[in-house]
Design an enzyme around this catalytic site. Structure first.
Site, PDB file in Angstrom:
ATOM      1  N   ARG A  56      49.139  65.628  71.444  1.00 25.96           N
ATOM      2  CA  ARG A  56      50.554  65.334  71.637  1.00 25.96           C
ATOM      3  C   ARG A  56      50.889  63.965  71.059  1.00 25.96           C
ATOM      4  NH1 ARG A  56      51.734  64.009  76.131  1.00 25.96           N
ATOM      5  NH2 ARG A  56      49.703  63.994  77.181  1.00 25.96           N
ATOM      6  N   LYS A 198      54.053  72.103  76.346  1.00 27.00           N
ATOM      7  CA  LYS A 198      54.394  70.999  77.227  1.00 27.00           C
ATOM      8  C   LYS A 198      55.889  70.706  77.248  1.00 27.00           C
ATOM      9  CE  LYS A 198      50.473  69.980  79.089  1.00 27.00           C
ATOM     10  NZ  LYS A 198      50.258  70.339  80.517  1.00 27.00           N
ATOM     11  N   HIS A 217      51.638  69.556  87.789  1.00 26.57           N
ATOM     12  CA  HIS A 217      50.644  69.597  86.719  1.00 26.57           C
ATOM     13  C   HIS A 217      49.287  69.827  87.367  1.00 26.57           C
ATOM     14  CE1 HIS A 217      48.510  67.470  83.138  1.00 26.57           C
ATOM     15  NE2 HIS A 217      48.652  68.761  82.918  1.00 26.57           N
ATOM     16  N   SER A 235      44.817  65.873  81.437  1.00 22.99           N
ATOM     17  CA  SER A 235      43.962  66.612  80.516  1.00 22.99           C
ATOM     18  C   SER A 235      42.567  65.995  80.466  1.00 22.99           C
ATOM     19  CB  SER A 235      44.589  66.587  79.117  1.00 22.99           C
ATOM     20  OG  SER A 235      43.751  67.219  78.189  1.00 22.99           O
ATOM     21  N   LYS A 239      40.639  70.339  85.405  1.00 23.65           N
ATOM     22  CA  LYS A 239      41.505  71.327  86.065  1.00 23.65           C
ATOM     23  C   LYS A 239      41.123  72.751  85.682  1.00 23.65           C
ATOM     24  CE  LYS A 239      45.594  70.301  84.704  1.00 23.65           C
ATOM     25  NZ  LYS A 239      45.111  69.485  83.584  1.00 23.65           N
ATOM     26  N   THR A 240      40.992  73.001  84.385  1.00 28.36           N
ATOM     27  CA  THR A 240      40.691  74.349  83.904  1.00 28.36           C
ATOM     28  C   THR A 240      39.285  74.759  84.318  1.00 28.36           C
ATOM     29  OG1 THR A 240      42.193  74.117  82.032  1.00 28.36           O
ATOM     30  CG2 THR A 240      40.499  75.798  81.860  1.00 28.36           C
ATOM     31  N   ASP A 254      46.967  75.251  84.664  1.00 29.01           N
ATOM     32  CA  ASP A 254      47.565  73.984  84.257  1.00 29.01           C
ATOM     33  C   ASP A 254      48.933  73.672  84.868  1.00 29.01           C
ATOM     34  OD1 ASP A 254      47.388  71.597  82.630  1.00 29.01           O
ATOM     35  OD2 ASP A 254      48.910  72.458  81.333  1.00 29.01           O
ATOM     36  N   ARG A 319      40.784  72.946  71.306  1.00 30.56           N
ATOM     37  CA  ARG A 319      41.470  73.751  72.318  1.00 30.56           C
ATOM     38  C   ARG A 319      41.304  75.242  72.074  1.00 30.56           C
ATOM     39  NH1 ARG A 319      44.071  71.248  76.853  1.00 30.56           N
ATOM     40  NH2 ARG A 319      44.367  69.067  76.290  1.00 30.56           N
TER      41      ARG A 319
END
Length: 529
Positions: A56, A198, A217, A235, A239-240, A254, A319
């Site tokens: 990003r 996003k 988030h 990120s 989390k994933t 996410d 990713r």
């Protein structure tokens, strides 16, 4: 000043013969390969590269300042303002540019699994692979829903349009602009697909609180006893990985929202970091990458076209995007009850925070507002090594409203539903980045499992003298000495210095939340120098 009842301009453009609407996955893959946008990998996924922008670009993100946004958006470096006329002029330029393309691709779908709160969206892209990305990441309508679909927000993605900062009011050739008045996201100059995902999350963070729904988030999953867990974190904090548990059903990886009825997924897919991905350590994610999935910036082995997940020569922010249905043990639709357990994830590069600690209500609010982690390499442009950062609500880049808006909603829900909150450090132990080691994933999984099962409810705790955190002294599957971070350092004096420095950073950061209340401010680190 020109106006946008020019959504009519977009509608006219999308009626042209060169525009492909809601193609199936095989049709999109066929177009991707014919247009040489990406390569087909050994697993059947397509692999695209994104050029200069491999993450990003927050300095290029703007919100249009008008009568709808002016008095409610938390303006500043994160939410940069741009005037309506500049946006509209650029909108016309982008649509003219896209009108010259031989082909355009349109996806119609939803953000939000709960029918009461979902947002109908339309994503218009120059690249077929961007449209496949959108199709896999957002919620796909069934045949009847598609017939009745009327988008309430448009995303227009034109990566081959390069802005001229001197004429277009941008900071660079790249831009992401959100107009809440005109219900449009305008993206240009960057091929990084994560901007599409996003930007809609930012939109939901603006819209949902008006319905008393908390956007978050976080990832989420459900246990065999219908117990719900949330995993907050920026990120790269896990989390994933941690929510993809073969013993629990995944709600999403996410983005979620918490309404009066419970938790629901905002998305219909997963966007997993895949650096050092292996079938042994993360089988659910590894096996999800198959036909219809999209790999970003992952190098392929010549000849076999097998992804090399250990290769970071393009970026560390490699990713994989895939529909949530590619994961085993999911809950469908992606809706569940109220959270029993909330876990805040941080990847502390200083190596001084404990691997797990139980938080009081006030500590939970303090650490939610603080949102501390170490920003990992590649997540944003220009970040090449871990950097300490504080991101309010573990998602400041995506919060158009003041952080207190979301924090107050979370506090009310923790009280109402008696959710237990933990802080989990997935970062370094035994020393800082470069000296210590990353916390073993097996240890983190064991600690998370213990928290979800209530194993810490009657375990003796130690209160950390620097941060005031209550650290369990025992955890099944984890050596006792790992639980107290100071004991993992050979140089205890160096630990004390690093811990006091981090404590001071917490205090300095929290000054911006001086209206949070004295009880919350006092729940921060004990050591003040």
């Amino acid at each position: 000043m020109s106006t946008i009842n020019q959504m009519s301009q977009l509608k006219t453009m999308l009626r042209q013969d060169n525009v492909y609407h809601d193609l199936s996955v095989p049709q999109l893959v066929e177009n991707i390969l014919q247009r040489n946008e990406a390569d087909l990998t050994s697993s059947g996924a397509v692999r695209a590269t994104t050029g200069t922008y491999t993450g990003r670009s927050p300095q290029d993100k703007f919100i249009v300042r008008d009568q709808e946004s002016d008095s409610v958006v938390n303006w500043g470096p994160t939410n940069q303002a741009i005037d309506e006329e500049t946006f509209i002029n650029l909108y016309h330029k982008v649509l003219h540019h896209m009108g010259q393309n031989q082909q355009l691709f349109v996806f119609n779908g939803f953000a939000g699994a709960d029918h009461d709160h979902r947002l109908p969206i339309q994503v218009v892209t120059e690249f077929a692979w961007h449209n496949l990305f959108a199709r896999q990441l957002f919620i796909r309508p069934d045949t009847d829903e598609l017939k009745e679909h009327e988008p309430e927000f448009n995303v227009v993605s034109a990566p081959t349009f390069k802005a001229d900062p001197s004429k277009d009011g941008t900071h660079s050739e790249a831009f992401v602009m959100i107009s809440f008045k005109h219900r449009t996201v305008l993206i240009g100059g960057t091929e990084y697909a994560g901007e599409i995902k996003k930007s809609i999350f930012s939109v939901m963070n603006f819209l949902l609180p008006t319905k008393n729904v908390l956007p978050m988030h976080c990832s989420a999953n459900v246990g065999s006893k219908h117990d719900v867990a949330l995993f907050f974190g920026l990120s790269g904090t896990g989390k994933t990985t941690l929510s993809a548990d073969e013993h629990r059903r995944l709600i999403g990886d996410d983005e979620h929202a918490w309404s009066d009825h419970g938790v629901f997924n905002i998305e219909g897919g997963c966007y997993a970091k895949c650096i050092n991905l292996s079938q042994e350590k993360e089988p659910q994610i590894y096996n999800a990458i198959r036909f219809g999935s999209v790999l970003e910036n992952v190098n392929l082995t010549e000849g076999t076209r097998e992804p090399d997940f250990d290769d970071t020569s393009l970026t560390e922010n490699t990713r994989a995007a895939y529909p949530i249905q590619n994961i085993d043990h999911i809950i469908q639709p992606s809706i569940a009850g109220h959270p029993n357990t909330i876990i805040f994830l941080t990847a502390d590069a200083t190596g001084v925070l404990p691997p797990i600690s139980k938080l009081t209500k006030e500590q939970a609010m303090y650490h939610f507002l603080s949102g501390y982690t170490s920003k990992l390499a590649g997540t944003e442009r220009g970040v090449t090594s871990p950097q300490a950062t504080f991101s309010a609500c573990f998602g400041a880049p995506f919060l158009p409203l003041p952080p207190a808006t979301y924090a107050e909603m979370l506090g009310e829900k923790i009280d109402q539903y008696d959710s237990q909150v933990y802080l989990v450090n997935t970062g370094w132990t035994g020393g800082p980045y470069g000296e210590g080691k990353r916390m073993k994933l097996s240890y983190t999984r064991a600690m998370v499992q213990a928290a979800l099962e209530g194993a810490f409810d009657h375990v003796e705790t130690h209160q950390d003298p620097f941060f005031g955190l209550h650290i369990p002294l025992q955890c099944p599957g984890v050596p006792d000495e790992v639980l107290i971070p100071r004991q993992t350092w050979e140089d205890r004096v160096a630990y004390d210095q690093s811990a006091s420095q981090l404590a001071m950073k917490f205090h300095e950061n929290f000054k911006q939340f001086r209206h949070a209340g004295e009880n919350i401010a006092q729940a921060g680190p004990c050591y003040k120098g």
